[in-house]
Design a protein around this motif. Structure first.
Motif, PDB file in Angstrom:
ATOM      1  N   ASP A  70       0.930  -1.219   0.194  1.00  0.00           N
ATOM      2  CA  ASP A  70       0.074  -0.010   0.041  1.00  0.00           C
ATOM      3  C   ASP A  70       0.765   1.232  -0.072  1.00  0.00           C
ATOM      4  N   HIS A  71       2.037   1.306   0.474  1.00  0.00           N
ATOM      5  CA  HIS A  71       2.818   2.228   0.544  1.00  0.00           C
ATOM      6  C   HIS A  71       4.341   2.152  -0.273  1.00  0.00           C
ATOM      7  N   TRP A  72       4.374   1.554  -1.186  1.00  0.00           N
ATOM      8  CA  TRP A  72       5.595   0.936  -1.709  1.00  0.00           C
ATOM      9  C   TRP A  72       6.095   2.471  -2.339  1.00  0.00           C
ATOM     10  N   GLN A  73       5.182   3.142  -3.108  1.00  0.00           N
ATOM     11  CA  GLN A  73       5.806   4.434  -3.714  1.00  0.00           C
ATOM     12  C   GLN A  73       6.306   5.525  -2.619  1.00  0.00           C
ATOM     13  N   GLU A  74       5.532   5.629  -1.775  1.00  0.00           N
ATOM     14  CA  GLU A  74       6.233   6.654  -0.644  1.00  0.00           C
ATOM     15  C   GLU A  74       7.300   6.057  -0.116  1.00  0.00           C
ATOM     16  N   VAL A  75       7.540   4.787   0.066  1.00  0.00           N
ATOM     17  CA  VAL A  75       8.734   4.264   0.721  1.00  0.00           C
ATOM     18  C   VAL A  75      10.028   4.578  -0.119  1.00  0.00           C
ATOM     19  N   ALA A 114       5.020   5.433   5.487  1.00  0.00           N
ATOM     20  CA  ALA A 114       6.110   5.369   4.723  1.00  0.00           C
ATOM     21  C   ALA A 114       7.087   5.442   5.750  1.00  0.00           C
ATOM     22  N   VAL A 115       7.387   6.482   6.464  1.00  0.00           N
ATOM     23  CA  VAL A 115       8.315   6.631   7.201  1.00  0.00           C
ATOM     24  C   VAL A 115       8.371   5.670   8.407  1.00  0.00           C
ATOM     25  N   ILE A 116       7.338   5.288   8.950  1.00  0.00           N
ATOM     26  CA  ILE A 116       7.487   3.884   9.932  1.00  0.00           C
ATOM     27  C   ILE A 116       7.752   2.709   9.354  1.00  0.00           C
ATOM     28  N   ILE A 117       7.243   2.266   8.121  1.00  0.00           N
ATOM     29  CA  ILE A 117       7.780   1.240   7.645  1.00  0.00           C
ATOM     30  C   ILE A 117       9.308   1.102   7.183  1.00  0.00           C
ATOM     31  N   SER A 118       9.585   2.248   6.466  1.00  0.00           N
ATOM     32  CA  SER A 118      11.121   2.453   6.304  1.00  0.00           C
ATOM     33  C   SER A 118      12.095   2.289   7.704  1.00  0.00           C
ATOM     34  N   LEU A 121      15.156   9.632   9.378  1.00  0.00           N
ATOM     35  CA  LEU A 121      14.317   9.704   8.338  1.00  0.00           C
ATOM     36  C   LEU A 121      13.130  11.030   8.300  1.00  0.00           C
ATOM     37  N   GLY A 122      13.433  11.755   9.528  1.00  0.00           N
ATOM     38  CA  GLY A 122      12.376  12.740   9.568  1.00  0.00           C
ATOM     39  C   GLY A 122      12.555  13.369  10.943  1.00  0.00           C
TER      40      GLY A 122
END
Length: 307
Positions: free
Chosen positions: A24-29, A275-279, A225-226
């Motif tokens: 679901d969040h591949w693009q943002e990652v 995306a930030v959490i997954i990364s 990451l942020g």
């Protein structure tokens, strides 16, 4: 049989959850970029995580001393670091086995060695649960009602009381009675004489330090990451402790692989960009493995140079 089935169900469920979150969040990652300062922060996070594992090895020696076993701390810290990476092997028991053998050789007591390896993760889990109970309100709605606060206080009191020798010693001897048939006579006799004489304040406080360092490594990874604010640190520490605790106790992949990641995403995805959490979680798992591997290599090298 049922334990293996449950393990596969949990592993399958976590993999499906993680796969869907990544899909679901591949693009943002893929759009996340790490600058030079970010890489420096990740390096610091790796060092902090390595320090946490070294600290945990020192706490293990404190547990042995609580059992009146004189030990050379540096040798057992080396053993702890060398065996730590074995938790990723199938069965998730080989790091415990290596520590029991080393502690038995150091103390001459099978009972004390086994008990130390049981108590050390028990104190870790208790410390993690206490942190979750203290910072649990950060994971729920801001307008936490009084009943939930009372329940958290009661749970906290139960955990702290359970670690008192009045309750801990009977539990220890009950476990030894159940396993007496698997131990030789000498080990059983020595185990029956083992007692915790006082509340394990020092090891328990040490475990708070361990989880604080592990949590700091995770928070630094997210910070790379942020941006983060000071108000978010209690939330992150509570979420990390709960995710670590579930990865520690829930049967699944070795080393809590999958369970920790799925829990952390579920707890934090509504507070931070997914995306930030997954990364951050993927990077933190890599950092943990690098730190554990580095710890094992450095322990072997230190032992080799000392010969």
């Amino acid at each position: 049989m049922w334990k293996k089935i449950l393990r596969w169900i949990i592993l399958g469920g976590t993999l499906v959850f993680l796969g869907k979150a990544l899909k679901d969040h591949w693009q943002e990652v893929t759009n996340i970029q790490i600058d030079t300062a970010g890489w420096a922060i990740l390096a610091i996070a790796t060092g902090v995580t390595l320090l946490a594992h070294t600290w945990a090895g020192w706490i293990w020696t404190w547990v042995l001393k609580e059992l009146n076993q004189p030990v050379v701390s540096i040798q057992l810290i080396q053993v702890y670091l060398k065996t730590n990476i074995a938790k990723y092997l199938p069965g998730n028991i080989w790091h415990h086995y290596g520590r029991i053998v080393a502690a038995k050789n150091a103390t001459g007591s099978t009972g004390a060695a086994t008990l130390s390896v049981v108590l050390e993760p028990l104190l870790m889990a208790a410390a993690a649960l206490i942190i979750v109970l203290v910072f649990g309100t950060q994971l729920t709605a801001a307008n936490t009602n009084i009943l939930l606060l009372i329940l958290q206080f009661l749970c906290l009191a139960v955990v702290l009381c359970a670690l008192h020798p009045w309750f801990l010693n009977p539990a220890i001897h009950f476990v030894h009675k159940l396993k007496a048939k698997k131990l030789d006579r000498q080990a059983s006799d020595s185990s029956s004489n083992l007692r915790i004489e006082r509340y394990p304040v020092r090891p328990l406080l040490g475990e708070f330090g361990f989880l604080g360092l592990r949590g700091a490594g995770f928070i630094l990874t997210l910070f790379a990451l942020g941006p983060l604010s000071a108000e978010q640190i209690p939330l992150l520490l509570g979420a990390f402790s709960l995710a670590w605790l579930l990865g520690f106790v829930v049967p699944g992949a070795p080393g809590g692989l999958g369970v920790f990641e799925a829990t952390a995403i579920a707890l934090l995805q509504n507070h931070f960009p997914a995306a930030v959490i997954i990364s951050a979680i993927a990077l933190y798992r890599l950092i943990s493995i690098i730190a554990e591997t580095s710890g094992a290599v450095l322990a072997w090298l230190d032992e080799y140079l000392a010969k």
